[in-house]
Write a protein that holds these residues in place. Structure first.
Motif, PDB file in Angstrom:
ATOM      1  N   LYS A 182       0.833  -1.202   0.000  1.00 31.65           N
ATOM      2  CA  LYS A 182       0.000   0.000   0.000  1.00 31.65           C
ATOM      3  C   LYS A 182       0.870   1.254   0.000  1.00 31.65           C
ATOM      4  CE  LYS A 182      -3.511  -0.035   2.985  1.00 31.65           C
ATOM      5  NZ  LYS A 182      -4.311  -0.430   4.188  1.00 31.65           N
ATOM      6  N   LEU A 183       1.944   1.210   0.777  1.00 34.09           N
ATOM      7  CA  LEU A 183       2.881   2.348   0.824  1.00 34.09           C
ATOM      8  C   LEU A 183       3.470   2.618  -0.549  1.00 34.09           C
ATOM      9  CD1 LEU A 183       5.160   2.011   3.991  1.00 34.09           C
ATOM     10  CD2 LEU A 183       3.816   4.001   3.287  1.00 34.09           C
ATOM     11  N   ALA A 184       3.919   1.534  -1.209  1.00 32.22           N
ATOM     12  CA  ALA A 184       4.510   1.690  -2.544  1.00 32.22           C
ATOM     13  C   ALA A 184       3.469   2.249  -3.512  1.00 32.22           C
ATOM     14  CB  ALA A 184       5.042   0.348  -3.037  1.00 32.22           C
ATOM     15  N   HIS A 185       2.238   1.748  -3.383  1.00 30.79           N
ATOM     16  CA  HIS A 185       1.152   2.232  -4.234  1.00 30.79           C
ATOM     17  C   HIS A 185       0.902   3.721  -3.982  1.00 30.79           C
ATOM     18  CE1 HIS A 185      -3.385   2.331  -5.190  1.00 30.79           C
ATOM     19  NE2 HIS A 185      -2.708   2.459  -6.309  1.00 30.79           N
ATOM     20  N   ALA A 186       0.886   4.111  -2.711  1.00 27.57           N
ATOM     21  CA  ALA A 186       0.656   5.525  -2.376  1.00 27.57           C
ATOM     22  C   ALA A 186       1.744   6.412  -2.969  1.00 27.57           C
ATOM     23  CB  ALA A 186       0.604   5.687  -0.856  1.00 27.57           C
ATOM     24  N   ALA A 197      -6.070 -14.714  -1.025  1.00 30.54           N
ATOM     25  CA  ALA A 197      -6.590 -14.243   0.267  1.00 30.54           C
ATOM     26  C   ALA A 197      -7.642 -13.159   0.084  1.00 30.54           C
ATOM     27  CB  ALA A 197      -5.439 -13.737   1.131  1.00 30.54           C
ATOM     28  N   GLN A 198      -8.900 -13.555   0.178  1.00 34.31           N
ATOM     29  CA  GLN A 198     -10.002 -12.598   0.079  1.00 34.31           C
ATOM     30  C   GLN A 198      -9.880 -11.522   1.151  1.00 34.31           C
ATOM     31  OE1 GLN A 198     -12.403 -11.919  -2.065  1.00 34.31           O
ATOM     32  NE2 GLN A 198     -11.401 -13.446  -3.351  1.00 34.31           N
ATOM     33  N   GLU A 199      -9.292 -11.920   2.249  1.00 34.64           N
ATOM     34  CA  GLU A 199      -9.144 -10.998   3.367  1.00 34.64           C
ATOM     35  C   GLU A 199      -8.318  -9.757   2.985  1.00 34.64           C
ATOM     36  OE1 GLU A 199      -7.851 -13.006   6.752  1.00 34.64           O
ATOM     37  OE2 GLU A 199      -7.839 -11.168   7.941  1.00 34.64           O
ATOM     38  N   LEU A 200      -7.298  -9.972   2.148  1.00 38.06           N
ATOM     39  CA  LEU A 200      -6.461  -8.840   1.729  1.00 38.06           C
ATOM     40  C   LEU A 200      -7.263  -7.916   0.824  1.00 38.06           C
ATOM     41  CD1 LEU A 200      -2.991 -10.457   1.029  1.00 38.06           C
ATOM     42  CD2 LEU A 200      -3.894  -9.488   3.149  1.00 38.06           C
ATOM     43  N   VAL A 201      -8.077  -8.527  -0.041  1.00 34.97           N
ATOM     44  CA  VAL A 201      -8.904  -7.721  -0.939  1.00 34.97           C
ATOM     45  C   VAL A 201      -9.861  -6.861  -0.111  1.00 34.97           C
ATOM     46  CG1 VAL A 201     -10.563  -7.820  -2.837  1.00 34.97           C
ATOM     47  CG2 VAL A 201      -8.707  -9.493  -2.728  1.00 34.97           C
ATOM     48  N   TYR A 204      -8.053  -3.924   1.518  1.00 34.77           N
ATOM     49  CA  TYR A 204      -7.611  -2.836   0.630  1.00 34.77           C
ATOM     50  C   TYR A 204      -8.433  -2.907  -0.650  1.00 34.77           C
ATOM     51  CZ  TYR A 204      -4.237   0.498  -1.329  1.00 34.77           C
ATOM     52  OH  TYR A 204      -3.627   1.609  -1.861  1.00 34.77           O
ATOM     53  N   PRO A 205      -9.664  -2.412  -0.585  1.00 33.25           N
ATOM     54  CA  PRO A 205     -10.564  -2.574  -1.737  1.00 33.25           C
ATOM     55  C   PRO A 205     -10.074  -1.759  -2.934  1.00 33.25           C
ATOM     56  CG  PRO A 205     -11.739  -1.821   0.239  1.00 33.25           C
ATOM     57  CD  PRO A 205     -10.287  -1.653   0.500  1.00 33.25           C
ATOM     58  N   GLN A 206      -9.629  -2.461  -3.952  1.00 31.33           N
ATOM     59  CA  GLN A 206      -9.086  -1.842  -5.155  1.00 31.33           C
ATOM     60  C   GLN A 206      -9.698  -2.534  -6.362  1.00 31.33           C
ATOM     61  OE1 GLN A 206      -6.757   0.775  -5.297  1.00 31.33           O
ATOM     62  NE2 GLN A 206      -7.138   1.011  -3.125  1.00 31.33           N
ATOM     63  N   ARG A 207      -9.020  -2.473  -7.474  1.00 33.82           N
ATOM     64  CA  ARG A 207      -9.498  -3.199  -8.641  1.00 33.82           C
ATOM     65  C   ARG A 207      -9.198  -4.694  -8.454  1.00 33.82           C
ATOM     66  NH1 ARG A 207      -7.308  -2.188 -14.770  1.00 33.82           N
ATOM     67  NH2 ARG A 207      -8.570  -3.765 -15.792  1.00 33.82           N
ATOM     68  N   GLN A 215      -8.972 -17.332 -18.463  1.00 33.61           N
ATOM     69  CA  GLN A 215      -9.724 -16.194 -19.001  1.00 33.61           C
ATOM     70  C   GLN A 215     -10.101 -15.221 -17.898  1.00 33.61           C
ATOM     71  OE1 GLN A 215     -12.704 -18.697 -21.396  1.00 33.61           O
ATOM     72  NE2 GLN A 215     -12.301 -16.926 -22.708  1.00 33.61           N
ATOM     73  N   VAL A 216     -10.233 -13.958 -18.281  1.00 29.36           N
ATOM     74  CA  VAL A 216     -10.713 -12.960 -17.318  1.00 29.36           C
ATOM     75  C   VAL A 216     -12.224 -13.114 -17.205  1.00 29.36           C
ATOM     76  CG1 VAL A 216     -10.994 -10.491 -16.853  1.00 29.36           C
ATOM     77  CG2 VAL A 216      -8.853 -11.338 -17.840  1.00 29.36           C
ATOM     78  N   VAL A 217     -12.706 -13.443 -16.020  1.00 29.14           N
ATOM     79  CA  VAL A 217     -14.150 -13.666 -15.845  1.00 29.14           C
ATOM     80  C   VAL A 217     -14.814 -12.543 -15.055  1.00 29.14           C
ATOM     81  CG1 VAL A 217     -14.068 -16.172 -16.125  1.00 29.14           C
ATOM     82  CG2 VAL A 217     -13.711 -15.174 -13.846  1.00 29.14           C
ATOM     83  N   ALA A 218     -14.011 -11.679 -14.440  1.00 27.68           N
ATOM     84  CA  ALA A 218     -14.591 -10.527 -13.743  1.00 27.68           C
ATOM     85  C   ALA A 218     -13.523  -9.465 -13.585  1.00 27.68           C
ATOM     86  CB  ALA A 218     -15.132 -10.933 -12.370  1.00 27.68           C
ATOM     87  N   ASP A 219     -13.965  -8.230 -13.583  1.00 30.95           N
ATOM     88  CA  ASP A 219     -13.041  -7.102 -13.439  1.00 30.95           C
ATOM     89  C   ASP A 219     -13.838  -6.003 -12.737  1.00 30.95           C
ATOM     90  OD1 ASP A 219     -11.222  -5.044 -13.688  1.00 30.95           O
ATOM     91  OD2 ASP A 219     -10.865  -5.339 -15.831  1.00 30.95           O
ATOM     92  N   ARG A 220     -13.581  -5.868 -11.439  1.00 26.43           N
ATOM     93  CA  ARG A 220     -14.387  -4.948 -10.632  1.00 26.43           C
ATOM     94  C   ARG A 220     -13.497  -3.902  -9.966  1.00 26.43           C
ATOM     95  NH1 ARG A 220     -16.207  -8.708  -6.313  1.00 26.43           N
ATOM     96  NH2 ARG A 220     -14.378  -9.805  -7.020  1.00 26.43           N
ATOM     97  N   ARG A 221     -14.027  -2.726  -9.826  1.00 26.43           N
ATOM     98  CA  ARG A 221     -13.342  -1.683  -9.071  1.00 26.43           C
ATOM     99  C   ARG A 221     -14.039  -1.504  -7.736  1.00 26.43           C
ATOM    100  NH1 ARG A 221      -9.698   0.984 -12.584  1.00 26.43           N
ATOM    101  NH2 ARG A 221     -10.459   0.428 -14.625  1.00 26.43           N
ATOM    102  N   LEU A 222     -13.349  -1.839  -6.679  1.00 27.78           N
ATOM    103  CA  LEU A 222     -13.945  -1.722  -5.357  1.00 27.78           C
ATOM    104  C   LEU A 222     -13.542  -0.407  -4.698  1.00 27.78           C
ATOM    105  CD1 LEU A 222     -13.233  -5.353  -4.097  1.00 27.78           C
ATOM    106  CD2 LEU A 222     -15.244  -4.506  -5.294  1.00 27.78           C
ATOM    107  N   GLY A 223     -12.455   0.179  -5.212  1.00 26.51           N
ATOM    108  CA  GLY A 223     -11.929   1.365  -4.529  1.00 26.51           C
ATOM    109  C   GLY A 223     -12.163   2.641  -5.339  1.00 26.51           C
TER     110      GLY A 223
END
Ligand code: ATP
Ligand code: MG
Length: 223
Positions: A182-186, A197-201, A204-207, A215-223
């Motif tokens: 998260k620090l690096a992202h910031a 790990a769903q817990e990490l998602v 830190y709710p992100q894409r 195949q890509v079956v879902a692409d969601r933006r949570l953040g």
């Protein structure tokens, strides 16, 4: 920043495709969780971005460069700009923590007079300045993984790839490692983080890009 255009990947000697017609665009500064069951193609996708593999069909572009066009020395130069963290820390076992970090600075061609300061700063970020003289086997699993993250961040890479970096860690250590990403992202890094790990998602709710059977079956933006 990272663009996969109609990418398919077949490993030599296999019939089923590890990735099938994947289109994915990741913008500069995005944080993307890559999720999906075992065998879905997460590690393969990361290997394509790192240019450890080339797609069987389609193309991978990073900052407009088709990675297929990189030759010889430029492949190594490209990889040096990408920070990578795996499930196991992959530290050099016969080298101390600070020697492991110095190794990166040497490869990067950073003048020796800057090493001590850069290493101290990196180890402070991960809370391990007091372990600089320890060998990897003298660290806990969580500490070793934090050193591995410090090492990946040392060149201040624009792109940071993580392949289940918390797979061997308990909840507390996993969240501590996530904090470092998260620090690096910031600070502006583009992060692609494969995890089960769903817990990490949730933390830190992100894409979130979900793969299944290549195949890509879902692409969601949570953040
Ligand atoms: N070196 C290889 N040779 C042949 N097939 C491979 C190789 N590496 C991976 N595969 C196959 O490619 C597919 C995708 O594998 P990949 O390792 O990318 O999945 P993954 O999502 O990272 O799984 P996991 O969550 O278990 O790490 C799987 O069917 C796997 O068997
Ligand atoms: Mg994998």
């Amino acid at each position: 920043m990272i663009h996969l255009h109609r990418v398919s990947l077949a490993y030599p000697g296999t019939k089923t495709l590890a990735l099938y017609d994947v289109n994915l665009e990741i913008r500069r500064g995005e944080f993307v969780f890559l999720v999906g069951p075992s065998g879905a193609g997460k590690s393969s996708l990361l290997a394509l971005i790192l240019r450890r593999l080339l797609p069987t069909q389609g193309a991978v572009y990073v900052e407009g460069t088709n990675l297929r066009r990189l030759r010889g020395n430029r492949i190594a130069l490209y990889r040096r700009q990408v920070g990578v963290v795996f499930q196991d820390h992959r530290l050099l076992p016969a080298r101390t923590v600070e020697e492991n970090l110095a190794f990166v600075l040497r490869v990067q061609g950073v003048p020796r007079r800057y090493w001590a300061e850069r290493i101290t700063r990196a180890l402070r970020t991960v809370g391990l300045a007091h372990k600089r003289r320890a060998f990897p086997h003298q660290l806990s699993v969580g500490e070793a993984q934090r050193v591995a993250v410090a090492r990946a961040l040392l060149p201040e890479p624009k792109i940071l790839l993580a392949d289940e970096p918390t797979g061997n860690l308990d909840r507390e250590n996993a969240l501590a490692v996530l904090e470092l990403f998260k620090l690096a992202h910031a600070k502006g890094a583009t992060v692609v983080f494969a995890t089960h790990a769903q817990e990490l998602v949730r933390a830190y709710p992100q894409r979130v890009v979900a793969l299944r059977a290549g195949q890509v079956v879902a692409d969601r933006r949570l953040g």
